[in-house]
Scaffold this active site. Structure first.
Site, PDB file in Angstrom:
ATOM      1  N   THR A  18       0.828  -1.224   0.000  1.00 23.40           N
ATOM      2  CA  THR A  18       0.000   0.000   0.000  1.00 23.40           C
ATOM      3  C   THR A  18       0.849   1.255   0.000  1.00 23.40           C
ATOM      4  O   THR A  18       0.468   2.278  -0.552  1.00 23.40           O
ATOM      5  CB  THR A  18      -0.928  -0.023   1.236  1.00 23.40           C
ATOM      6  OG1 THR A  18      -1.733  -1.203   1.158  1.00 23.40           O
ATOM      7  CG2 THR A  18      -1.813   1.191   1.323  1.00 23.40           C
ATOM      8  N   THR A  78       1.621  -4.414   4.417  1.00 18.95           N
ATOM      9  CA  THR A  78       1.481  -4.633   5.868  1.00 18.95           C
ATOM     10  C   THR A  78       0.881  -5.998   6.184  1.00 18.95           C
ATOM     11  O   THR A  78       1.026  -6.498   7.292  1.00 18.95           O
ATOM     12  CB  THR A  78       0.574  -3.548   6.470  1.00 18.95           C
ATOM     13  OG1 THR A  78      -0.688  -3.578   5.773  1.00 18.95           O
ATOM     14  CG2 THR A  78       1.220  -2.173   6.354  1.00 18.95           C
ATOM     15  N   ASP A  79       0.198  -6.627   5.216  1.00 15.74           N
ATOM     16  CA  ASP A  79      -0.501  -7.889   5.509  1.00 15.74           C
ATOM     17  C   ASP A  79       0.447  -8.992   5.977  1.00 15.74           C
ATOM     18  O   ASP A  79       0.077  -9.774   6.845  1.00 15.74           O
ATOM     19  CB  ASP A  79      -1.265  -8.392   4.276  1.00 15.74           C
ATOM     20  CG  ASP A  79      -2.482  -7.534   3.979  1.00 15.74           C
ATOM     21  OD1 ASP A  79      -3.156  -7.796   2.975  1.00 15.74           O
ATOM     22  OD2 ASP A  79      -2.725  -6.592   4.766  1.00 15.74           O
ATOM     23  N   SER A 106       1.415  -7.573  -0.458  1.00 17.48           N
ATOM     24  CA  SER A 106       2.237  -8.547   0.287  1.00 17.48           C
ATOM     25  C   SER A 106       1.508  -9.851   0.583  1.00 17.48           C
ATOM     26  O   SER A 106       2.122 -10.822   1.034  1.00 17.48           O
ATOM     27  CB  SER A 106       2.760  -7.931   1.591  1.00 17.48           C
ATOM     28  OG  SER A 106       1.744  -7.859   2.573  1.00 17.48           O
TER      29      SER A 106
HETATM   30  N1  DAS Z   1      -2.065  -4.248   0.202  1.00 21.40           N
HETATM   31  C1  DAS Z   1      -1.798  -4.961   1.440  1.00 21.40           C
HETATM   32  C2  DAS Z   1      -0.385  -5.481   1.425  1.00 21.40           C
HETATM   33  O1  DAS Z   1       0.301  -5.314   0.410  1.00 21.40           O
HETATM   34  C3  DAS Z   1      -1.958  -4.064   2.610  1.00 21.40           C
HETATM   35  C4  DAS Z   1      -0.856  -3.055   2.759  1.00 21.40           C
HETATM   36  O2  DAS Z   1       0.050  -2.963   1.991  1.00 21.40           O
HETATM   37  O3  DAS Z   1      -0.978  -2.328   3.702  1.00 21.40           O
HETATM   38  O4  DAS Z   1      -0.012  -6.063   2.430  1.00 21.40           O
END
Ligand code: DAS
Length: 325
Positions: free
Chosen positions: A14, A93-94, A60
């Site tokens: 993100t 973040t995932d 991710s």
């Molecule tokens: N899009 C998700 C990821 O790539 C969430 C993020 O990036 O915050 O993990």
């Protein structure tokens, strides 16, 4: 203090995402290349010299062994490169907690490695990524950052890779740590550590090797032995139990897992609760189980897979790696 030279390894997420409309909720991760990103960051006046390298540009949730392998190789090289003072990894973040912990276990801690992401895409109202990136640069360039393993910087907090987890789906302060909530507070202008570095050795705990498939067995009320057996039908070399309470499970399920342990599988009891310790109990000795201690199921799975890859399947030996802080 000389200007820190920071290698930025970009994987997407993100932090590099775009919605196309500042008011939209949905967006596509991994849309902005690292060169463009660093150009945008250059107006902030961050006191660092950045070199960007694009490893991947994905959400991710799609992180995989090949991206992990490239990340590890690049950082391992950077650890020995005198022209690099620190490394920042931009990441979704995932699965940030799994990537950070895998790198934490397989890299020396001589130079700072800081993983950073964002909860809102770059063109959203209230984009948090540039602040997180500026915070990450402050941490990566700090003289007291080495010796703390891989760090995750999100929402003005610095977390250790071993403690951190994503605890919320959308909030910008989505990350928590256990048992240490965080190891520092950071803003673009200030950094306050809550204690001294704890990894004064500079060796990695384990070798980075191809990881075996290690399933997480989610325990629920009324789970049957047949349900457990079906999910473990390919006889995995490692199994993490996401148990109820302190890593508990229905006795028929336990008996299925005892059989797997007896056939040499490394079986680790973790908890499906939000946080807390899972400690060894007398039955574990007889059953051949390992207690995950402070690690939740996702990070217990990373450690279990690495232990099996390194040929450590003896429960007593494996327990020592879960007991580490
Ligand atoms: N899009 C998700 C990821 O790539 C969430 C993020 O990036 O915050 O993990």
């Amino acid at each position: 203090m000389t200007t820190p030279r920071i290698l930025v390894l970009a994987t997407g997420g993100t932090i590099a995402g775009q919605a196309g409309d500042a008011m939209r909720a949905d967006y596509r991760p991994g849309q902005i290349g690292i060169e463009t990103y660093l150009e945008q960051a250059s107006v902030l006046g961050i006191a660092a010299e950045f070199t960007g390298r694009q490893i991947a540009n994905i959400g991710s949730e799609d992180i995989d062994a090949s991206i992990w392998s490239r990340l590890h190789a690049e950082i391992d090289l950077a650890m020995r490169d005198d022209s690099v003072d620190a490394v920042i990894v931009t990441h979704g973040t995932d699965t940030a907690e799994e990537t950070a912990f895998l790198l934490d276990l397989t890299l020396p801690s001589t130079k700072p490695v800081v993983l950073v992401g964002a909860m809102r895409p770059a063109d959203a109202v209230g984009y948090d990524g540039m602040r997180n990136f500026a915070n990450a640069a402050r941490v990566a360039g700090d003289a007291e950052a080495p010796g703390r393993g891989v760090l995750v910087v999100m929402g003005d907090r610095v977390h250790s890779a071993r403690d951190v987890r994503k605890a919320e789906t959308r909030a910008t302060e989505a990350f928590r740590g256990f048992p240490r909530e965080s190891v520092a507070i950071v803003t673009p202008s200030r950094l306050d550590w809550f204690g001294a570095p704890w990894r004064v050795d500079d060796t990695a705990s384990l070798r980075f090797l191809p990881l075996p498939e290690v399933p997480i067995l989610a325990i629920y009320a009324g789970m049957s032995a047949a349900a457990a057996s079906r999910q473990l039908s390919d006889d995995p070399a490692g199994i993490v139990v996401s148990g109820v309470g302190e890593g508990n499970m229905p006795d028929p399920v336990r008996q299925v897992l005892v059989q797997h342990a007896r056939r040499g599988a490394l079986v680790v009891r973790a908890s499906r609760t939000d946080q807390g310790l899972v400690d060894p109990v007398p039955d574990d000795l007889e059953d051949g189980f390992v207690a995950a201690r402070a690690l939740g199921p996702p990070k217990a799975r990373v450690l279990t897979a690495l232990l099996v890859a390194n040929g450590i399947s003896d429960p007593a030996k494996a327990q020592r790696y879960f007991d580490e802080r």
